[in-house]
Design an enzyme around this catalytic site. Sequence first.
Site, PDB file in Angstrom:
ATOM      1  N   ALA A  80      64.607  28.229  26.431  1.00 11.12           N
ATOM      2  CA  ALA A  80      64.342  28.909  25.165  1.00 11.12           C
ATOM      3  C   ALA A  80      65.366  28.609  24.076  1.00 11.12           C
ATOM      4  O   ALA A  80      65.284  29.170  22.998  1.00 11.12           O
ATOM      5  CB  ALA A  80      64.245  30.416  25.406  1.00 11.12           C
ATOM      6  N   SER A 128      62.411  38.359  28.432  1.00 13.67           N
ATOM      7  CA  SER A 128      63.406  39.011  29.292  1.00 13.67           C
ATOM      8  C   SER A 128      64.472  37.995  29.659  1.00 13.67           C
ATOM      9  O   SER A 128      64.717  37.743  30.835  1.00 13.67           O
ATOM     10  CB  SER A 128      62.719  39.571  30.554  1.00 13.67           C
ATOM     11  OG  SER A 128      63.666  40.255  31.349  1.00 13.67           O
ATOM     12  N   LEU A 129      65.052  37.406  28.632  1.00 12.46           N
ATOM     13  CA  LEU A 129      66.048  36.362  28.891  1.00 12.46           C
ATOM     14  C   LEU A 129      67.206  36.468  27.899  1.00 12.46           C
ATOM     15  O   LEU A 129      67.034  36.934  26.769  1.00 12.46           O
ATOM     16  CB  LEU A 129      65.395  34.988  28.828  1.00 12.46           C
ATOM     17  CG  LEU A 129      64.717  34.561  27.529  1.00 12.46           C
ATOM     18  CD1 LEU A 129      65.660  33.783  26.632  1.00 12.46           C
ATOM     19  CD2 LEU A 129      63.500  33.711  27.853  1.00 12.46           C
ATOM     20  N   LEU A 178      64.035  42.725  25.716  1.00  9.51           N
ATOM     21  CA  LEU A 178      65.005  43.607  26.376  1.00  9.51           C
ATOM     22  C   LEU A 178      66.323  43.550  25.625  1.00  9.51           C
ATOM     23  O   LEU A 178      66.851  42.453  25.385  1.00  9.51           O
ATOM     24  CB  LEU A 178      65.255  43.116  27.805  1.00  9.51           C
ATOM     25  CG  LEU A 178      64.343  43.573  28.950  1.00  9.51           C
ATOM     26  CD1 LEU A 178      64.442  45.078  29.168  1.00  9.51           C
ATOM     27  CD2 LEU A 178      62.912  43.192  28.747  1.00  9.51           C
ATOM     28  N   TYR A 180      70.275  45.802  24.707  1.00 13.43           N
ATOM     29  CA  TYR A 180      71.315  46.602  25.359  1.00 13.43           C
ATOM     30  C   TYR A 180      72.140  47.334  24.315  1.00 13.43           C
ATOM     31  O   TYR A 180      72.375  46.829  23.203  1.00 13.43           O
ATOM     32  CB  TYR A 180      72.207  45.672  26.214  1.00 13.43           C
ATOM     33  CG  TYR A 180      73.291  46.412  26.967  1.00 13.43           C
ATOM     34  CD1 TYR A 180      72.993  47.569  27.693  1.00 13.43           C
ATOM     35  CD2 TYR A 180      74.605  45.968  26.938  1.00 13.43           C
ATOM     36  CE1 TYR A 180      73.984  48.254  28.364  1.00 13.43           C
ATOM     37  CE2 TYR A 180      75.603  46.646  27.612  1.00 13.43           C
ATOM     38  CZ  TYR A 180      75.288  47.798  28.317  1.00 13.43           C
ATOM     39  OH  TYR A 180      76.269  48.476  28.973  1.00 13.43           O
ATOM     40  N   TYR A 190      81.557  43.321  27.278  1.00 16.63           N
ATOM     41  CA  TYR A 190      80.274  42.665  26.988  1.00 16.63           C
ATOM     42  C   TYR A 190      80.516  41.740  25.800  1.00 16.63           C
ATOM     43  O   TYR A 190      80.249  42.085  24.660  1.00 16.63           O
ATOM     44  CB  TYR A 190      79.217  43.731  26.679  1.00 16.63           C
ATOM     45  CG  TYR A 190      77.783  43.223  26.612  1.00 16.63           C
ATOM     46  CD1 TYR A 190      77.048  42.994  27.772  1.00 16.63           C
ATOM     47  CD2 TYR A 190      77.153  42.992  25.389  1.00 16.63           C
ATOM     48  CE1 TYR A 190      75.739  42.560  27.721  1.00 16.63           C
ATOM     49  CE2 TYR A 190      75.840  42.553  25.330  1.00 16.63           C
ATOM     50  CZ  TYR A 190      75.148  42.342  26.499  1.00 16.63           C
ATOM     51  OH  TYR A 190      73.838  41.904  26.434  1.00 16.63           O
ATOM     52  N   LYS A 198      72.369  40.956  20.502  1.00 18.97           N
ATOM     53  CA  LYS A 198      71.468  42.104  20.734  1.00 18.97           C
ATOM     54  C   LYS A 198      71.224  42.870  19.430  1.00 18.97           C
ATOM     55  O   LYS A 198      70.131  43.392  19.207  1.00 18.97           O
ATOM     56  CB  LYS A 198      72.044  43.026  21.809  1.00 18.97           C
ATOM     57  CG  LYS A 198      72.036  42.412  23.217  1.00 18.97           C
ATOM     58  CD  LYS A 198      70.661  41.954  23.660  1.00 18.97           C
ATOM     59  CE  LYS A 198      70.603  41.594  25.139  1.00 18.97           C
ATOM     60  NZ  LYS A 198      69.330  40.941  25.519  1.00 18.97           N
ATOM     61  N   LEU A 228      72.054  47.155  34.919  1.00 20.26           N
ATOM     62  CA  LEU A 228      71.436  46.877  36.224  1.00 20.26           C
ATOM     63  C   LEU A 228      72.113  45.624  36.778  1.00 20.26           C
ATOM     64  O   LEU A 228      72.316  44.656  36.041  1.00 20.26           O
ATOM     65  CB  LEU A 228      69.939  46.580  36.008  1.00 20.26           C
ATOM     66  CG  LEU A 228      69.163  46.109  37.229  1.00 20.26           C
ATOM     67  CD1 LEU A 228      68.679  47.321  38.039  1.00 20.26           C
ATOM     68  CD2 LEU A 228      67.963  45.254  36.835  1.00 20.26           C
ATOM     69  N   SER A 230      71.655  42.730  37.871  1.00 16.39           N
ATOM     70  CA  SER A 230      70.811  41.533  37.998  1.00 16.39           C
ATOM     71  C   SER A 230      71.719  40.318  38.103  1.00 16.39           C
ATOM     72  O   SER A 230      72.934  40.418  37.951  1.00 16.39           O
ATOM     73  CB  SER A 230      69.946  41.393  36.746  1.00 16.39           C
ATOM     74  OG  SER A 230      70.811  41.177  35.650  1.00 16.39           O
TER      75      SER A 230
HETATM   76  N1  LIG Z   1      71.001  43.816  33.537  1.00 14.16           N
HETATM   77  C1  LIG Z   1      71.432  44.614  32.570  1.00 14.16           C
HETATM   78  O1  LIG Z   1      72.366  45.390  32.751  1.00 14.16           O
HETATM   79  C2  LIG Z   1      70.725  44.608  31.242  1.00 14.16           C
HETATM   80  C3  LIG Z   1      70.795  45.733  30.407  1.00 14.16           C
HETATM   81  C4  LIG Z   1      70.108  45.723  29.194  1.00 14.16           C
HETATM   82  C5  LIG Z   1      69.382  44.611  28.826  1.00 14.16           C
HETATM   83  N2  LIG Z   1      69.321  43.512  29.671  1.00 14.16           N
HETATM   84  C6  LIG Z   1      68.524  42.370  29.235  1.00 14.16           C
HETATM   85  O2  LIG Z   1      67.430  42.189  30.099  1.00 14.16           O
HETATM   86  C7  LIG Z   1      66.979  40.836  29.983  1.00 14.16           C
HETATM   87  C8  LIG Z   1      66.770  40.262  31.373  1.00 14.16           C
HETATM   88  O3  LIG Z   1      68.020  40.140  32.031  1.00 14.16           O
HETATM   89  P1  LIG Z   1      68.316  40.653  33.505  1.00 14.16           P
HETATM   90  O4  LIG Z   1      69.576  41.453  33.436  1.00 14.16           O
HETATM   91  O5  LIG Z   1      67.109  41.276  34.089  1.00 14.16           O
HETATM   92  O6  LIG Z   1      68.736  39.316  34.272  1.00 14.16           O
HETATM   93  P2  LIG Z   1      67.905  38.119  34.909  1.00 14.16           P
HETATM   94  O7  LIG Z   1      68.933  37.197  35.453  1.00 14.16           O
HETATM   95  O8  LIG Z   1      66.849  38.617  35.834  1.00 14.16           O
HETATM   96  O9  LIG Z   1      67.146  37.491  33.651  1.00 14.16           O
HETATM   97  C9  LIG Z   1      67.713  36.638  32.709  1.00 14.16           C
HETATM   98  C10 LIG Z   1      66.878  35.369  32.745  1.00 14.16           C
HETATM   99  O10 LIG Z   1      67.175  34.565  31.600  1.00 14.16           O
HETATM  100  C11 LIG Z   1      66.998  33.233  32.006  1.00 14.16           C
HETATM  101  N3  LIG Z   1      67.584  32.343  31.002  1.00 14.16           N
HETATM  102  C12 LIG Z   1      68.879  32.187  30.645  1.00 14.16           C
HETATM  103  N4  LIG Z   1      68.984  31.251  29.675  1.00 14.16           N
HETATM  104  C13 LIG Z   1      67.729  30.827  29.402  1.00 14.16           C
HETATM  105  C14 LIG Z   1      67.180  29.864  28.520  1.00 14.16           C
HETATM  106  N5  LIG Z   1      67.950  29.148  27.690  1.00 14.16           N
HETATM  107  N6  LIG Z   1      65.832  29.675  28.515  1.00 14.16           N
HETATM  108  C15 LIG Z   1      65.034  30.381  29.346  1.00 14.16           C
HETATM  109  N7  LIG Z   1      65.496  31.297  30.214  1.00 14.16           N
HETATM  110  C16 LIG Z   1      66.836  31.524  30.243  1.00 14.16           C
HETATM  111  C17 LIG Z   1      67.689  33.192  33.372  1.00 14.16           C
HETATM  112  O11 LIG Z   1      67.304  32.058  34.122  1.00 14.16           O
HETATM  113  C18 LIG Z   1      67.157  34.503  33.976  1.00 14.16           C
HETATM  114  O12 LIG Z   1      65.947  34.267  34.680  1.00 14.16           O
HETATM  115  C19 LIG Z   1      68.034  40.109  29.148  1.00 14.16           C
HETATM  116  O13 LIG Z   1      67.621  40.054  27.804  1.00 14.16           O
HETATM  117  C20 LIG Z   1      69.230  41.029  29.264  1.00 14.16           C
HETATM  118  O14 LIG Z   1      70.155  40.896  28.211  1.00 14.16           O
HETATM  119  C21 LIG Z   1      69.961  43.500  30.850  1.00 14.16           C
END
Ligand SMILES: NC(=O)c1ccc[n+]([C@@H]2O[C@H](COP(=O)([O-])OP(=O)(O)OC[C@H]3O[C@@H](n4cnc5c(N)ncnc54)[C@H](O)[C@@H]3O)[C@@H](O)[C@H]2O)c1
Length: 297
Positions: A80, A128-129, A178, A180, A190, A198, A228, A230
Site C-alpha cells: 500500500a 487494517s494496515l 483502524l 489509535y 508510540y 493516525k 492489542l 498483534s
Molecule cells: N494492535 C494495536 O494495539 C492497535 C491499536 C489501534 C489501532 N491499530 C491499528 O490496527 C490496524 C491493524 O494492525 P494490527 O495491530 O491488527 O496488526 P497486524 O499485524 O495484524 O496488521 C497490520 C498489517 O499491515 C500490513 N502491512 C504493513 N505494511 C504494509 C504495506 N506497505 N502494504 C500492505 N500491508 C502492509 C502487515 O503485513 C500486517 O498484515 C493498523 O492500522 C494499526 O495501526 C492497532
Amino acid sequence: MLNIDLRGKRALVAGVADDAGFGFAIAKALAEAGASVSVATWPPALNIFMNLLERGKMDASRKLSSGELLTFEKIYPLDAVYDTSGEMPEDVKSNKRYKDVGDCSIEGMAQRIAADFGEKSIDIVVHSLANGPEVKKPLLEVSRNGYLGAVSASAYSMVSMVQRLGPLMREHGSFVSLTYLASERVIPGYGGGMSSAKAALESDTRTLAFEAGRKFGVRVNTISAGPLASRAASAIGIIEKMVEYVSQNAPLTERLTADEVGSVAAFLSSPLASSITGATIYADKGYHAMGMAVPAT
Ligand SMILES: NC(=O)c1ccc[n+]([C@@H]2O[C@H](COP(=O)([O-])OP(=O)(O)OC[C@H]3O[C@@H](n4cnc5c(N)ncnc54)[C@H](O)[C@@H]3O)[C@@H](O)[C@H]2O)c1
C-alpha cells in the site's frame, strides 16, 4: 430480530497476514454476517500467510459459528505504499518477495478486483494496515524519511484506496480504517511519526466521508481501537505494557479482544450504520474517556 445481515455483500480487508490482528478478526466477523470476504496481504508476509493457511495452522481460529472454516474469495498481494506499479523501484520489483506476485500496487489491486468481479462489485473495504519504519524512535529523533514513510503507509494508503476503490463500490458501500488514540493524546513509545499518521488518518476520515459520500455514495469511518498484542503492535516494543496499563485504568477492565473490534467493524459496514459517516468510533473499553490514572490497589 434486528441482526447484522451482510448476505450478498462483497468485502475486501486489506492488512491480513495471520490470525492475530484486527484484520483477521474483522474478516471473520464480516463472514459471520454473511459477506464474501477477500483479503489483501503485504508481499513480504504473503508466503508465510499462505503456508499458515495451507498447513491448517489457522484452522481453529478460522472456525465460524456454523462449523465451517472461514475462506477467502481472493487473496490479493498489496503493497500500500505504491499507488501504481510505475512507482515501484526496480530493486523492489525484482525482490524475491515481489517478482512473482504481479502488480501489487493499490491500482493493480483495484484492476484485479474489477477483472475478477466487475466494475461495481464491492460493498465493504477495510483498511487494517500500518507501518512506521522508525516506530521505536521518539518524534524528536525521527528522520524526514521515517516520518513520511509512516504517513505514506498508514494514512495516504487510505486516501489512495478510497480514490481507486471508490469507483468499484456499489452504492451505500462502506470504508472502515483502524486508528489509535495516540493521534490525539500522548502515548510515550508510540513513535516514528505514527501518532502523526493516525492524526492524518482521522482527519482524512472526515474529509473523505464528505468527498466520497458525494461522489460515490459511500460512508467512511475509522475505529479507534485499544491496544492489542498483534504482530504489528509487537514491533512497537511496549505493547504488553500498553495492554496492561489500559486494563488497569479503563472503565472496563477486561482485556480488549480482536473479535470485539471485528463486531464493531461489521456493524459499521452494515446497513444498520447507514447514518454514520466521518466518525471516529472508540472500541477501547472506554479508555479514551479517562483523564487520570487509577491508583493501583
Ligand atoms: N494492535 C494495536 O494495539 C492497535 C491499536 C489501534 C489501532 N491499530 C491499528 O490496527 C490496524 C491493524 O494492525 P494490527 O495491530 O491488527 O496488526 P497486524 O499485524 O495484524 O496488521 C497490520 C498489517 O499491515 C500490513 N502491512 C504493513 N505494511 C504494509 C504495506 N506497505 N502494504 C500492505 N500491508 C502492509 C502487515 O503485513 C500486517 O498484515 C493498523 O492500522 C494499526 O495501526 C492497532
